[in-house]
Design a protein around this motif. Sequence first.
Motif, PDB file in Angstrom:
ATOM      1  N   GLY A 226     -10.074 -17.008 -12.876  1.00 53.80           N
ATOM      2  CA  GLY A 226     -10.278 -18.433 -13.150  1.00 53.80           C
ATOM      3  C   GLY A 226      -9.238 -19.046 -14.054  1.00 53.80           C
ATOM      4  N   VAL A 227      -8.022 -18.532 -14.023  1.00 54.89           N
ATOM      5  CA  VAL A 227      -6.933 -19.059 -14.842  1.00 54.89           C
ATOM      6  C   VAL A 227      -5.634 -18.799 -14.103  1.00 54.89           C
ATOM      7  N   SER A 228      -4.646 -19.669 -14.296  1.00 60.13           N
ATOM      8  CA  SER A 228      -3.367 -19.530 -13.602  1.00 60.13           C
ATOM      9  C   SER A 228      -2.233 -19.420 -14.610  1.00 60.13           C
ATOM     10  N   PRO A 229      -1.763 -18.207 -14.917  1.00 62.93           N
ATOM     11  CA  PRO A 229      -0.672 -18.062 -15.879  1.00 62.93           C
ATOM     12  C   PRO A 229       0.599 -18.751 -15.389  1.00 62.93           C
ATOM     13  N   THR A 230       1.310 -19.372 -16.323  1.00 61.39           N
ATOM     14  CA  THR A 230       2.538 -20.100 -16.012  1.00 61.39           C
ATOM     15  C   THR A 230       3.669 -19.125 -15.695  1.00 61.39           C
ATOM     16  N   ASN A 231       4.522 -19.507 -14.744  1.00 60.69           N
ATOM     17  CA  ASN A 231       5.692 -18.687 -14.422  1.00 60.69           C
ATOM     18  C   ASN A 231       6.636 -18.606 -15.621  1.00 60.69           C
ATOM     19  N   LEU A 232       7.273 -17.461 -15.792  1.00 58.96           N
ATOM     20  CA  LEU A 232       8.250 -17.268 -16.862  1.00 58.96           C
ATOM     21  C   LEU A 232       9.638 -17.278 -16.225  1.00 58.96           C
ATOM     22  N   LYS A 233      10.191 -18.477 -16.089  1.00 61.84           N
ATOM     23  CA  LYS A 233      11.420 -18.653 -15.320  1.00 61.84           C
ATOM     24  C   LYS A 233      12.608 -17.950 -15.958  1.00 61.84           C
ATOM     25  N   LEU A 234      12.642 -17.885 -17.301  1.00 62.22           N
ATOM     26  CA  LEU A 234      13.785 -17.273 -17.969  1.00 62.22           C
ATOM     27  C   LEU A 234      13.883 -15.775 -17.687  1.00 62.22           C
ATOM     28  N   LYS A 235      12.786 -15.170 -17.267  1.00 61.76           N
ATOM     29  CA  LYS A 235      12.801 -13.755 -16.888  1.00 61.76           C
ATOM     30  C   LYS A 235      12.583 -13.588 -15.389  1.00 61.76           C
ATOM     31  N   ARG A 236      12.765 -14.676 -14.644  1.00 61.18           N
ATOM     32  CA  ARG A 236      12.633 -14.681 -13.183  1.00 61.18           C
ATOM     33  C   ARG A 236      11.272 -14.184 -12.718  1.00 61.18           C
ATOM     34  N   ILE A 237      10.255 -14.513 -13.482  1.00 56.01           N
ATOM     35  CA  ILE A 237       8.888 -14.158 -13.094  1.00 56.01           C
ATOM     36  C   ILE A 237       8.254 -15.388 -12.452  1.00 56.01           C
ATOM     37  N   LYS A 238       8.088 -15.322 -11.147  1.00 54.18           N
ATOM     38  CA  LYS A 238       7.470 -16.413 -10.397  1.00 54.18           C
ATOM     39  C   LYS A 238       6.383 -15.812  -9.521  1.00 54.18           C
ATOM     40  N   PHE A 239       5.130 -16.120  -9.833  1.00 54.67           N
ATOM     41  CA  PHE A 239       4.006 -15.531  -9.125  1.00 54.67           C
ATOM     42  C   PHE A 239       3.813 -16.173  -7.758  1.00 54.67           C
ATOM     43  N   VAL A 240       3.602 -15.349  -6.765  1.00 50.85           N
ATOM     44  CA  VAL A 240       3.277 -15.857  -5.434  1.00 50.85           C
ATOM     45  C   VAL A 240       1.887 -16.483  -5.446  1.00 50.85           C
ATOM     46  N   ASP A 241       0.975 -15.860  -6.180  1.00 53.17           N
ATOM     47  CA  ASP A 241      -0.402 -16.340  -6.288  1.00 53.17           C
ATOM     48  C   ASP A 241      -0.827 -16.228  -7.755  1.00 53.17           C
ATOM     49  N   ASN A 242      -0.805 -17.345  -8.473  1.00 47.53           N
ATOM     50  CA  ASN A 242      -1.083 -17.327  -9.915  1.00 47.53           C
ATOM     51  C   ASN A 242      -2.506 -16.934 -10.253  1.00 47.53           C
ATOM     52  N   LYS A 243      -3.428 -17.065  -9.312  1.00 48.68           N
ATOM     53  CA  LYS A 243      -4.825 -16.739  -9.580  1.00 48.68           C
ATOM     54  C   LYS A 243      -5.202 -15.317  -9.166  1.00 48.68           C
ATOM     55  N   SER A 244      -4.239 -14.550  -8.712  1.00 44.74           N
ATOM     56  CA  SER A 244      -4.531 -13.164  -8.350  1.00 44.74           C
ATOM     57  C   SER A 244      -4.675 -12.321  -9.610  1.00 44.74           C
ATOM     58  N   VAL A 245      -5.414 -11.220  -9.475  1.00 44.32           N
ATOM     59  CA  VAL A 245      -5.521 -10.272 -10.584  1.00 44.32           C
ATOM     60  C   VAL A 245      -4.139  -9.718 -10.910  1.00 44.32           C
ATOM     61  N   TYR A 246      -3.327  -9.515  -9.895  1.00 48.01           N
ATOM     62  CA  TYR A 246      -1.967  -9.012 -10.091  1.00 48.01           C
ATOM     63  C   TYR A 246      -1.171  -9.899 -11.034  1.00 48.01           C
ATOM     64  N   ALA A 247      -1.269 -11.214 -10.863  1.00 49.23           N
ATOM     65  CA  ALA A 247      -0.531 -12.141 -11.728  1.00 49.23           C
ATOM     66  C   ALA A 247      -0.963 -11.969 -13.178  1.00 49.23           C
ATOM     67  N   SER A 248      -2.272 -11.899 -13.407  1.00 42.58           N
ATOM     68  CA  SER A 248      -2.776 -11.776 -14.777  1.00 42.58           C
ATOM     69  C   SER A 248      -2.429 -10.421 -15.386  1.00 42.58           C
TER      70      SER A 248
END
Length: 308
Positions: A226-248
Amino acid sequence: MTKQPFRKAALTPQSLLEKLKSQGLIICNDQLALRCMAYVGHFRLKGYWFHLQDPSTKQFLPGTRFEEIYDHYECDREIRAVVMESAERLEVAVRSVICNFLSLKYSPHWFLDSRIFAPRGRSGVGQVLSKIEAEIERAGSRRYIQAYYRRYDDPYLPPSWAMSECVTLGTWSKIFAMLRDPADRRVIASKFGIKQVEVFESWLHTLTVLRNMAAHHDRFINVRIGVSPTNLKLKRIKFVDNKSVYASLTVMHVLLSAIGFDEPFKARLAALEVRYGSFHFQRMGFPDGWQVNETGWRVSQSPTNNSR
């Protein structure tokens, strides 16, 4: 839709087991299944088998075994234990960094100085201070709290290093979000290898949600966060699915890496994938080969879906 009174009766573990058999579930070990019905619970286990049933008939898909469901439950339980242990590590790190920095810059009672916080409406510093007061009161039997009040009566709360042992990660997340001086926020975020303060604020909130999920025994497999972590562009971290368990969990991985405690986290997850099968990790959004890129954790590949 017309509502109706709830009329379902409670069933014994044996009756629940017979019901599952009548729905086509293959049970090779009745003793194990009965133990799970009694000590895990039919309703809790249901969260691990609903995707294996025909939604209209409630019959299990052909060949579905109870042992498969039990493995699903055990894998999730072990993932939850890894998350809880890692969240505890990060919670201590977050409060230590914030406490140390603000105590040195302002005073040991910086949290009583409203000038260092920006107004946030109803969820502002007053609400946070009330939370701190309540947590310290609840911890009143602890020796370090008693020691403070035996010797001091002003300020009316113990110093930051004692207070920090009492309040929750959620409170620390709010404290960071309310800091008025952008420089304070940058210094604290940089201690975790993050230069974008808005990212660190988002990730602290994500970490709080993960910690609470683990503490309250929520599922991690086959759920949406139930939360969408922000992408960390400076480290080239861009989530395909921000609400996935993988992203968190990637958020947790990066923060643990910054403080030098990531290896046990990665190793335990990798061992669980080997033990229980990659399809459990795919249902959390993990892509194939997630543990073999240059940083040890892939963050941009599209996840693979698995119907089972």
